[in-house]
Design an enzyme around this catalytic site. Structure first.
Site, PDB file in Angstrom:
ATOM      1  N   GLY A 350     -82.142   7.490  20.856  1.00 38.91           N
ATOM      2  CA  GLY A 350     -81.732   6.278  20.843  1.00 38.91           C
ATOM      3  C   GLY A 350     -81.582   5.477  22.056  1.00 38.91           C
ATOM      4  N   GLY A 351     -81.327   4.315  22.062  1.00 35.73           N
ATOM      5  CA  GLY A 351     -81.276   3.723  23.323  1.00 35.73           C
ATOM      6  C   GLY A 351     -80.065   4.208  24.315  1.00 35.73           C
ATOM      7  N   PHE A 352     -79.321   4.908  23.873  1.00 39.87           N
ATOM      8  CA  PHE A 352     -77.883   5.143  24.702  1.00 39.87           C
ATOM      9  C   PHE A 352     -77.774   6.704  24.492  1.00 39.87           C
ATOM     10  CE2 PHE A 352     -77.417   0.981  23.081  1.00 39.87           C
ATOM     11  CZ  PHE A 352     -76.883   0.325  24.080  1.00 39.87           C
ATOM     12  N   VAL A 355     -79.524  11.790  19.683  1.00 40.55           N
ATOM     13  CA  VAL A 355     -78.661  11.800  18.100  1.00 40.55           C
ATOM     14  C   VAL A 355     -79.115  13.085  17.563  1.00 40.55           C
ATOM     15  CG1 VAL A 355     -78.442  10.781  16.008  1.00 40.55           C
ATOM     16  CG2 VAL A 355     -79.050   9.354  18.082  1.00 40.55           C
ATOM     17  N   ASP A 466     -80.400  -5.501  19.816  1.00 42.07           N
ATOM     18  CA  ASP A 466     -81.557  -4.766  19.587  1.00 42.07           C
ATOM     19  C   ASP A 466     -81.917  -4.079  18.393  1.00 42.07           C
ATOM     20  OD1 ASP A 466     -83.681  -3.062  20.783  1.00 42.07           O
ATOM     21  OD2 ASP A 466     -82.447  -1.420  21.262  1.00 42.07           O
TER      22      ASP A 466
END
Ligand SMILES: *[C@@H]1O[C@H](CO)[C@@H](O)[C@H](O)[C@H]1NC(C)=O
Ligand SMILES: *[C@@H]1O[C@H](CO)[C@@H](O)[C@H](O)[C@H]1NC(C)=O
Ligand SMILES: *[C@@H]1O[C@H](CO)[C@@H](O)[C@H](O)[C@H]1NC(C)=O
Ligand SMILES: *[C@@H]1O[C@H](CO)[C@@H](O)[C@H](O)[C@H]1NC(C)=O
Ligand SMILES: *[C@@H]1O[C@H](CO)[C@@H](O)[C@H](O)[C@H]1NC(C)=O
Length: 624
Positions: A350-352, A355, A466
């Site tokens: 994911g963007g961060f 996962v 987002d």
């Protein structure tokens, strides 16, 4: 004797007396009240009016089914209320317990915005914050008999007790009633009797984990005790060495035992049989008060003599602090759950951060987001944000279960959503066929409602920033669940609108004012939603548009077709058989309204939801 000074003696007398008086004519006695410190309402406020509506409705509807939850009011004056009776008692007992609770909760927790009261036979819980379906794993009250089982029997006793409690909890968790009662022998002639119950709004897993937390307290409070009750606001258990069946109704003229779990007569340290200090009261209330005072005095004396006083510990709550604790997972648990973050368990990036899929010891499946290093916030701020985000609960949002902060690791733990993300279907030449129009339309509605909740219905106002097909997860029934919301808040850069240098969106989905100037608002989310709608209908990626006409991108192409009156040509070929042309047209129309350059022209999510649900677009229907 030395345990208690004369003050405590008086205290016990007074207490027993109070219980007898208010318990007169209705069995079960108060186990405890919890007056949460989360806030006070003022008298004559709307909150109080709502509470006055709520309580009678809980009593009358709760009596009917033994369980009832509801809400009264709206906005900042909303109250959530829940009642439940012990499953195996009569409706009459249930009613009288609920009636008493609804009176006592006001007396004992005056002006509280959140309070709970628990009797042997029922629980009443109300709050200004949504608590349905959320397990409370904190032991709020612990009561136990000070009488111990003899040393010689202690081992067997504890083994049998553990086995009984484990069986009871797993059976109860699997039942609709969330209740079980049973017994087990620990000598050829002695038995332990136990009962467990969760409120029925809990899932099986949550019920089990709630009971397990209560049961794990036994070791620290009540080792070797011949009886104990431990409860939270959502589950409770009790065990004794005598049967704990509900008292029969024909004894309506007799009051309940003065101190319900007062010791049996036996002197061997364990025993059986019901407590014996039952007084028949058939005279007016004043006499009964006198009698009860006397009775309580002797009870207290005998209790003191036997040094077996039932201890009454009520834990007052600091709600926020506790909820933070209950959201914290240990790194070891997560390492085990994800097989030490093994590659096999990777779900995606994911963007961060990455996962991972995982499974907790109780079988619950989770998704763990391993955040790439620093969140830019102090640990306390981070925890505060997690507590707030945890409170966002909506069927179209991926639920945040908790977090783990340990050394270098910053992890967010989410519910696991089985069917991966929307883009995996929508943009896959074969899988897209599975998304027929009915499914797509349901997904569109779900995203719209989830986004509306974030923008306006939740207590926090959250701009997603987002929104894209990759952030829409699909559950087993193909319901949409929005993921990755609130990340900007966690990273300490959120305002409800403003300007940022850190543009966090995805190219193609970003509204022009956000992409060009970094300025975001709910209307930039609306833009992304519009893009998502056009993608859902066309089955084409916004930034990888396979040219069909002359227009250079999906947005312009959709405009062009709309103006020419050929809107339906935008539609994915695979929808040909399943589509409802009116619905498709309406969605294209809404999509185009949302992707307008001027943010003031874009509708809000609440009008989007309205338009999706109505058969005609009556307002805001002109596209500039
Ligand atoms: C709420 O009222 C109680 C009792 O009147 C008081 O002890 C408490 O401090 C008040 N709490 C707040 C937050 O005002
Ligand atoms: C609950 O009880 C009240 C009466 O106190 C009644 O007006 C209301 O309709 C009931 N609600 C439900 C959902 O049964
Ligand atoms: C009662 O609780 C259940 C389970 O959380 C929830 O789905 C339902 O909406 C609640 N009922 C009301 C009237 O709020
Ligand atoms: C019961 O056992 C506990 C722990 O084993 C001990 O602390 C307590 O003093 C015992 N109580 C009595 C009345 O013997
Ligand atoms: C358990 O105890 C009860 C009551 O004392 C007795 O009737 C029963 O036979 C016992 N059961 C076993 C398996 O020992």
């Amino acid at each position: 004797m030395n345990l208690l000074g004369s003050n405590s003696k008086h205290f016990i007398i007074l207490f027993s007396c109070l219980f007898l008086v208010h318990a007169y004519g209705q069995p079960g006695y108060i186990l405890g009240e919890l007056c949460f410190i989360s806030g006070n309402y003022t008298s004559d406020s709307q909150f109080q009016t709502n509470l006055n509506v709520l309580l009678p409705s809980l009593v009358s509807n709760g009596t009917r089914d033994g369980f009832f939850n509801t809400t009264v009011g709206a906005g900042s004056d909303i109250i959530y209320g829940l009642v439940q009776c012990r499953y195996d008692i009569s409706p009459e007992d249930c009613q009288s317990c609920l009636e008493t609770s609804s009176v006592q909760i006001i007396r004992r927790c005056p002006n509280r915005k959140k309070a709970a009261i628990r009797y042997d036979y029922c629980i009443l819980h109300y709050s200004n914050i949504q608590f349905f379906s959320r397990p409370d794993r904190n032991a709020r009250g612990i009561l136990y008999s000070v009488g111990n089982v003899s040393d010689a029997l202690a081992n067997t006793y504890n083994q049998q007790l553990t086995s009984l409690m484990n069986t009871l909890s797993s059976t109860a968790a699997s039942r609709v009633s969330k209740f079980d009662i049973s017994s087990i022998n620990y000598t050829s002639s002695d038995q332990i009797f136990g009962l467990v119950q969760c409120t029925t709004d809990l899932s099986s897993n949550d019920c089990l984990s709630c009971l397990q937390s209560m049961i794990s307290e036994i070791r620290s409070c009540c080792d070797n005790s011949i009886g104990a009750r431990i409860y939270s606001t959502t589950c409770n258990f009790r065990y004794e060495t005598y049967p704990i069946n509900p008292s029969p109704r024909q004894s309506a003229s007799a009051p309940p035992p003065a101190v319900d779990a007062s010791p049996p007569e036996s002197t061997t340290g364990h025993g059986k049989g019901k407590p014996t200090n039952v007084v028949v009261i058939v005279v007016p209330i004043i006499v009964s008060v006198l009698l009860c005072a006397i009775c309580a005095y002797f009870t207290a004396r005998r209790v003191l003599k036997n040094k077996r006083i039932q201890k009454h510990e009520i834990i007052y709550d600091q709600d926020e602090l506790r909820s933070e604790e209950s959201l914290q997972f240990s790194l070891n648990v997560i390492r085990t759950a994800t097989n030490d973050f093994s590659e096999d368990n990777e779900l995606g990036k994911g963007g961060f951060g990455l996962v991972y899929k995982g499974e907790l010891p109780d079988g619950q499946k989770i998704a763990v987001k391993r955040l790439a290093k620093n969140s830019g916030q102090g640990p306390q701020e981070f925890k505060n944000e997690v507590v707030l985000l945890h409170k966002l609960q909506h069927r179209n949002l991926v639920r945040l279960l908790g977090f783990c902060l340990s050394g270098e690791e910053t992890l967010l733990i989410y519910e696991f959503v089985p069917n991966r993300s929307l883009d995996k279907y929508l943009f896959d030449p074969t899988k897209k066929a599975y998304l027929n129009w009915e499914k797509r339309y349901k997904i569109i509605g779900g995203i719209a409602r989830g986004l509306l909740y974030l923008h306006q219905d939740s207590r926090l106002r959250i701009i997603h920033r987002d929104l894209k097909a990759g952030n829409i997860l699909l559950d087993a029934e193909m319901n949409a669940k929005i993921a990755d919301f609130g990340m900007a808040k966690l990273f300490g850069v959120d305002q409800t609108q403003g300007k940022t240098k850190r543009i966090a969106g995805t190219y193609g989905y970003m509204a022009p004012e956000y992409a060009l100037q970094g300025s975001f608002s709910v209307k930039s989310d609306v833009f992304s939603f519009g893009v998502l709608l056009l993608e859902m209908i066309s089955g084409q990626k916004i930034n990888n548009f396979q040219l069909l006409g002359h227009a250079s991108d999906l947005r312009s192409y959709a405009w062009k077709l709309w103006r020419e009156g050929n809107a339906l040509q935008l539609m994915d070929q695979s929808l040909q058989d399943s589509c409802t042309p009116d619905e498709v047209k309406r969605c294209i129309h809404i999509g185009l309204l949302c992707v307008q350059d001027n943010l003031d022209d874009r509708p809000t999510m609440s009008s989007v939801v309205l338009m999706l649900n109505s058969n005609s677009l009556t307002h805001e229907s002109s596209i500039s």
